[in-house]
Each structure stands twice: as structure tokens, then as C-alpha cells.
Design a protein around this motif. Structure first.
Motif, mmCIF file in Angstrom:
data_model
loop_
_atom_site.group_PDB
_atom_site.id
_atom_site.type_symbol
_atom_site.label_atom_id
_atom_site.label_comp_id
_atom_site.label_asym_id
_atom_site.label_seq_id
_atom_site.Cartn_x
_atom_site.Cartn_y
_atom_site.Cartn_z
ATOM 1 N N ARG A 289 -10.260 2.731 56.122
ATOM 2 C CA ARG A 289 -9.384 3.868 56.316
ATOM 3 C C ARG A 289 -8.282 3.841 55.259
ATOM 4 O O ARG A 289 -7.786 2.778 54.874
ATOM 5 C CB ARG A 289 -8.764 3.857 57.714
ATOM 6 N N TRP A 338 -12.458 13.510 46.992
ATOM 7 C CA TRP A 338 -13.228 13.798 48.190
ATOM 8 C C TRP A 338 -13.698 12.523 48.892
ATOM 9 O O TRP A 338 -13.663 12.424 50.114
ATOM 10 C CB TRP A 338 -14.419 14.700 47.845
ATOM 11 N N GLY A 339 -14.184 11.556 48.130
ATOM 12 C CA GLY A 339 -14.667 10.315 48.732
ATOM 13 C C GLY A 339 -13.581 9.583 49.488
ATOM 14 O O GLY A 339 -13.797 9.058 50.588
ATOM 15 N N ARG A 342 -12.460 11.319 52.851
ATOM 16 C CA ARG A 342 -13.350 11.120 54.000
ATOM 17 C C ARG A 342 -12.818 10.040 54.925
ATOM 18 O O ARG A 342 -13.131 10.024 56.119
ATOM 19 C CB ARG A 342 -14.755 10.707 53.540
ATOM 20 N N TYR A 343 -12.037 9.130 54.381
ATOM 21 C CA TYR A 343 -11.535 7.999 55.162
ATOM 22 C C TYR A 343 -10.054 8.131 55.500
ATOM 23 O O TYR A 343 -9.420 7.155 55.902
ATOM 24 C CB TYR A 343 -11.767 6.695 54.390
ATOM 25 N N GLU A 346 -7.411 12.392 60.014
ATOM 26 C CA GLU A 346 -6.978 13.778 60.072
ATOM 27 C C GLU A 346 -5.666 13.905 60.849
ATOM 28 O O GLU A 346 -5.425 13.149 61.798
ATOM 29 C CB GLU A 346 -8.041 14.630 60.765
#
Length: 351
Positions: A289, A338-339, A342-343, A346
Motif C-alpha cells: 500500500r 497508474w500502477g 492501484r495501491y 481510496e
């Protein structure tokens, strides 16, 4: 660019599992004695949350908890109930730095991990599954409980305990390594591993006005005649770069991280890809994360990472990380992050 949430710092929650008699409580007691001022909270034996602080001896832990008759935390509560216990330890005024769930010897580790990953508590983050193995009884335990193979495959860190009592320690270690899926495997006696595998130790003098295990127990006292035993075999790498890192290269590095690399922590500077934020990174086993947060105004912009594992090639990792740096012109394509994103948790997840 996504703005970071202003939620509280998340507390890692570590699941400590292993069959009956493997040495989980002994390992937890060792961590308490060697906490380095770090404040540990625990959910122990099946039921009940307590703060581990100002106890005279770590052995008092068992007497301070309530145990359910069915002997299985994963069957006794669901995710919402587990969140209620975590809330007692993760509230800001508790001052807890890390939470350890000591599972029953009959618990199903996969269910405990699932509950943590499904947790809706914004103040905690999954800290990894630690599976403790009794080296002396490994063959017998595996014959009676073949599910141990599955447990080892799920683990992020495996502590092969009681090696001093095993008739063929190297064979057991080799077998365990063959059953894990990229996990770090650490040999130990008396449950003694470096706490740095699981959490950041901070000096006890930071804890003004509170007793800690470091105040109540001479940290050299429990070394006894066991100083030479196998309880410190781990490797670490500190990496720093004043040149920003390319996010695509970083994700490729993280996706291909080697067996035995248990933890990655620190801050990453992605340069022109995000000029507002640095990215705190938290990786334990396969769990990853990123946490974007604004750069401190008085701090130099640089990447600083610590990597911890067992049997890792520090020189090769250093080389791979250097290859992630990029001094390209101060422009960045819109898809580069973007990669990484993803982690990123939100905002609605952290609400």
C-alpha cells in the motif's frame, strides 16, 4: 492528482499463528521485553483486547485475557466484532504502535487475514501473517495436521522455533522453505527474533510518565546462555536517493521482489509525477500500500527506504533500486502513476 486523506496514521496489525505448543506466547513475550519503547497492543487467545503496558512481567499476559470455550477466534467473531476489539486498541488516546493478534493453535489463519483485510476500521492496516513452527515436532505435527502446508504457503514470515531441540534442524528448515510461497523463513530458539521484522522500535525515553517493559525488565537479563542461538538471522538494506524514482520501474521492482523479502517501508519521491506529495510505502509479504502525503516544507525531497528479509541479496536489491531512479526532464506522462495509484487507499475507504 489525488490528494491524500487526512486520516490518522494506520497501526499495523500482525497475526501470530501456529499450532499448539509452537511457541507463539514465548515469541510474543520476547517481543514485549525487546519492544524498544514501542507500545504493543494484543488480542490474545480467542477473546478480549488488552493494552500491553506497565505489566510486571510478560507472563502476566495470559492471566489478563478471557478465552472463549471453542478455542477459535476465527469462528468466534466476524469482521465487525473484530473491528470492535481493534477499536479499543487503535483509538488515538491509547497510543498503541502495533497490534498483535495471537491466534489459537486451532485457528484458521486464512480467515483471520480475510477479516483484517475486510476490516472497515480506518486506523489499522494489515501487518502480515507470522506462522510459528515447532522444529522439534514438525514432522509429527505435519502428519497429524496436514493443513500446516497450506498455512505455511499463506504466511508472510515463518519462524522455525525450537531449533536447538530438533534432531535434523537443517532438513526441517529446508522443508519449511520448500512449503512457503516467497515468505521469509527465520530460524529461532526460545522464540527470539529481532522485533524489527514486525515493527519499528522507538526509544523508551520517548514515553514520558509511563512504565514500559523496558523500565521493568533489564533487557540484557534474558540473554542468559543463549546469546549464540539462531535468533538474529535477518538482513536489512537502507536505500536513499536524491534522484526521483520512476513509478513504473518501482512497481516492476515491487512486483518482482524476491523470496524472503518480508518488509519494505519508507518514503518515495516520484519527482515530476507528483510534485505535491511524497509516497509512504508499506509492504509486508505480498501486501502493498502507498500513502500520499504532502512534502514537509523544511525537508529535502528524497527517497528513503528500509528493506528487511531473510536470505536476501542486499547488493542486488540496491542495484535494482538504483535502476528505478530517473533524472529525465521534468515532465511526466499522465499514465505513469497508474500502477502506484492501484495501491493507494481510496478516500472513501479511509472515511
Amino acid at each position: 492528482m489525488r490528494q491524500p486523506s487526512k486520516g490518522p496514521q494506520q497501526i499495523p496489525v500482525v497475526v501470530l499463528a501456529g499450532f499448539l505448543g509452537s511457541g507463539k506466547t514465548t515469541l510474543l513475550n520476547h517481543l514485549l521485553h525487546r519492544s524498544g519503547g514501542t507500545r504493543i497492543g494484543a488480542i490474545v487467545n480467542d477473546f478480549g483486547a488488552i493494552e500491553i503496558d506497565a505489566l510486571a512481567v510478560a507472563g502476566a499476559l495470559g492471566d489478563s485475557t478471557v478465552s472463549l470455550g471453542n478455542g477459535c477466534l476465527c469462528c468466534a467473531v466476524d469482521s465487525s466484532e473484530l473491528d470492535a476489539y481493534l477499536e479499543r486498541l487503535a483509538r488515538p488516546d491509547a497510543g498503541i504502535d502495533v497490534i498483535v493478534i495471537e491466534a489459537s493453535g486451532l485457528a484458521e489463519p486464512q480467515e483471520l487475514v480475510r477479516m483484517l483485510l475486510a476490516s472497515e476500521h480506518p486506523g489499522i492496516v494489515y501487518g502480515g501473517l507470522v506462522e510459528v513452527v515447532d522444529a522439534a515436532e514438525f514432522d509429527t505435527t505435519r502428519a497429524r495436521h496436514p493443513e500446516i502446508d497450506r498455512h505455511l504457503a499463506l504466511a508472510d514470515l515463518v519462524v522455525v522455533n525450537k531449533l536447538d531441540r530438533a534432531a535434523d534442524a537443517e532438513r526441517v528448515l529446508g522443508t519449511v522453505r520448500g512449503l512457503t510461497d516467497h515468505a521469509a523463513v527465520v530460524p529461532a530458539t526460545y522464540g527470539r527474533i529481532d522485533p524489527g521484522f514486525l515493527f519499528d522500535c522507538r526509544p523508551s525515553e520517548e514515553r514520558v510518565g509511563q512504565l514500559s517493559f523496558d523500565d521493568l525488565h533489564d533487557r540484557d537479563q534474558d540473554r542468559g546462555d543463549h546469546e549464540g542461538h539462531l535468533h538474529t538471522r535477518y538482513d536489512s538494506l537502507s536505500f536513499a536517493s536524491d534522484v526521483p524514482l520512476d513509478p513504473r520501474r518501482v512497481i516492476a521492482f515491487l512486483d518482482g521482489r524476491p523470496d524472503g523479502l518480508y518488509r519494505i517501508k519508507g518514503y518515495v519521491d516520484f519527482g515530476a509525477y507528483d510534485t505535491v506529495n511524497r509516497y509512504a510505502v508499506h509492504a509486508v509479504g505480498p501486501f502493498l500500500r502507498f500513502y500520499p502525503e504532502p512534502w514537509p516544507g523544511d525537508e529535502a525531497r528524497r527517497t528513503q527506504l528500509v528493506l528487511i528479509g531473510s536470505g536476501i541479496d542486499a547488493a542486488a536489491l540496491e542495484k535494482d533500486l538504483r535502476a528505478c531512479t530517473s533524472d529525465a526532464p521534468h515532465t511526466a506522462d499522465e499514465h505513469g502513476m497508474w500502477g502506484v495509484l492501484r495501491y493507494v487507499r481510496e478516500p472513501e475507504e479511509a472515511a
